[in-house]
Design a protein around this motif. Structure first.
Motif, PDB file in Angstrom:
ATOM      1  N   ARG A  97       0.816  -1.202   0.000  1.00  0.00           N
ATOM      2  CA  ARG A  97       0.000   0.000   0.000  1.00  0.00           C
ATOM      3  C   ARG A  97       0.856   1.260   0.000  1.00  0.00           C
ATOM      4  N   TYR A 138      -7.244  -5.661   3.909  1.00  0.00           N
ATOM      5  CA  TYR A 138      -6.782  -4.586   3.024  1.00  0.00           C
ATOM      6  C   TYR A 138      -7.400  -4.679   1.633  1.00  0.00           C
ATOM      7  N   PHE A 141     -10.888  -3.399   2.183  1.00  0.00           N
ATOM      8  CA  PHE A 141     -10.772  -1.957   2.434  1.00  0.00           C
ATOM      9  C   PHE A 141     -10.578  -1.196   1.121  1.00  0.00           C
ATOM     10  N   ASP A 142      -9.675  -1.691   0.278  1.00  0.00           N
ATOM     11  CA  ASP A 142      -9.427  -1.015  -0.999  1.00  0.00           C
ATOM     12  C   ASP A 142     -10.609  -1.137  -1.945  1.00  0.00           C
ATOM     13  N   ARG A 145     -12.981   1.381  -0.810  1.00  0.00           N
ATOM     14  CA  ARG A 145     -12.567   2.728  -1.217  1.00  0.00           C
ATOM     15  C   ARG A 145     -12.937   3.036  -2.663  1.00  0.00           C
ATOM     16  N   ILE A 148     -16.423   4.249  -1.843  1.00  0.00           N
ATOM     17  CA  ILE A 148     -16.590   5.366  -0.918  1.00  0.00           C
ATOM     18  C   ILE A 148     -15.861   6.622  -1.399  1.00  0.00           C
ATOM     19  N   ASP A 149     -14.720   6.469  -2.089  1.00  0.00           N
ATOM     20  CA  ASP A 149     -13.987   7.652  -2.561  1.00  0.00           C
ATOM     21  C   ASP A 149     -14.788   8.461  -3.591  1.00  0.00           C
ATOM     22  N   ARG A 199     -14.977   9.313   5.137  1.00  0.00           N
ATOM     23  CA  ARG A 199     -13.537   9.136   4.962  1.00  0.00           C
ATOM     24  C   ARG A 199     -12.962   8.122   5.951  1.00  0.00           C
ATOM     25  N   MET A 202     -14.477   3.042   7.357  1.00  0.00           N
ATOM     26  CA  MET A 202     -14.069   1.642   7.219  1.00  0.00           C
ATOM     27  C   MET A 202     -12.842   1.281   8.033  1.00  0.00           C
ATOM     28  N   TRP A 203     -12.090   2.279   8.487  1.00  0.00           N
ATOM     29  CA  TRP A 203     -10.780   2.005   9.071  1.00  0.00           C
ATOM     30  C   TRP A 203     -10.898   1.260  10.400  1.00  0.00           C
ATOM     31  N   ILE A 214     -20.557   0.703   4.468  1.00  0.00           N
ATOM     32  CA  ILE A 214     -20.685   1.567   3.290  1.00  0.00           C
ATOM     33  C   ILE A 214     -22.155   1.810   2.965  1.00  0.00           C
ATOM     34  N   VAL A 263      -5.227   1.501  -6.187  1.00  0.00           N
ATOM     35  CA  VAL A 263      -5.903   2.327  -5.186  1.00  0.00           C
ATOM     36  C   VAL A 263      -4.845   3.064  -4.393  1.00  0.00           C
TER      37      VAL A 263
END
Length: 264
Positions: A97, A138, A141-142, A145, A148-149, A199, A202-203, A214, A263
């Motif tokens: 990452r 991960y 998560f990606d 993203r 979500i991004d 932002r 999810m972390w 989400i 990502v």
């Protein structure tokens, strides 16, 4: 050299191989590091057997113990392989990452190779999933993203519109009508809060909860209309299906698409 010295030398060599393999994974050489770690694990396995004699020619090695010793050695290998494999996939997932050589495709191949090898030595699925947890997290998560991004970007566009409406209303003059001013400020505050929530949503969460996190984040959003949110979902339906499939199955739905996706 007696058997004890040989076994000690093999065990020390195995530890060195495992250490160097982990370091290699840390610096992006996942394939090479995996081979070195596998060599170390093999040396550990061999060090559990006592060699009675070597007969020349043919290098025939007679083992003093019965098959029971082999099972004990295999159990030792299982116990060591799980934490070492967990470290390897964790380092690869994390360093991948940060702009190093671990691409999505390399991480996938590493995860599948570790899964295959652990399955062959009869490590149970629960421990295999523990080993692969960092990759599961991960990757989920990606994938999250990727949904979500773009959603955050829509919120920022709306925030810019709200700020523009406020500036147009104020016209650069001192605010005298505070009630009307508050009507402009409240949506701006709400959008700002929703952007920050999206932002960070999810972390450090359980990767299995990411789809629901989400979904709820978007459903609860008051800055966009229901029609705008539905249009957003229609636009990102494939990515959503990819995420759901991965979380449920632990496999990639569209491998090549994911391999070609970056990502940041």
């Amino acid at each position: 050299m007696d058997n004890i010295k040989v076994k000690s030398l093999m065990f020390c060599s195995s530890m060195i191989c495992i250490f160097l393999g982990v370091i290699s994974c840390l610096f992006g050489n996942v394939a090479g590091g995996g081979i070195v770690i596998a060599t170390g694990l093999l040396l550990i396995l061999l060090s559990q057997f006592e060699i009675e004699s070597f007969k020349m020619p043919g290098l025939e090695a007679k083992l003093r113990k019965t098959i029971v010793e082999a099972e004990v050695a295999l159990e030792t290998l299982r116990n060591i392989a799980v934490p070492i494999s967990e470290i390897s996939i964790s380092l690869a997932a994390r360093t991948g990452r940060m702009g190093t050589a671990s691409s999505h495709e390399e991480l996938y191949e590493l995860a599948m190779r570790i899964k295959s090898e652990l399955t062959q030595i009869k490590v149970d699925n629960e421990n295999i999933n523990i080993v692969l947890h960092e990759w599961f997290f991960y990757t989920s998560f990606d994938m999250g993203r990727m949904i979500i991004d773009p959603f955050i970007e829509k919120l920022r566009e709306r925030l810019n519109e709200l700020n523009a409406d406020l500036n147009e209303w104020a016209g650069g003059k001192p605010i005298t009508d505070h009630i009307e001013h508050d009507k402009f400020i409240q949506p701006i505050k709400k959008a700002t809060i929703e952007i920050e929530h999206a932002r960070l949503c999810m972390w450090k969460k359980n990767y299995r909860d990411i789809p629901e996190i989400i979904r709820k984040c978007i459903a609860d959003c008051a800055t966009l209309s229901e029609l705008e949110k539905q249009d957003f979902w229609n636009e990102h339906d494939d990515r959503w299906e990819d995420l759901i499939y991965f979380v449920n199955e632990g496999e990639l739905r569209r491998k090549q698409v994911w391999f070609e996706t970056e990502v940041y």
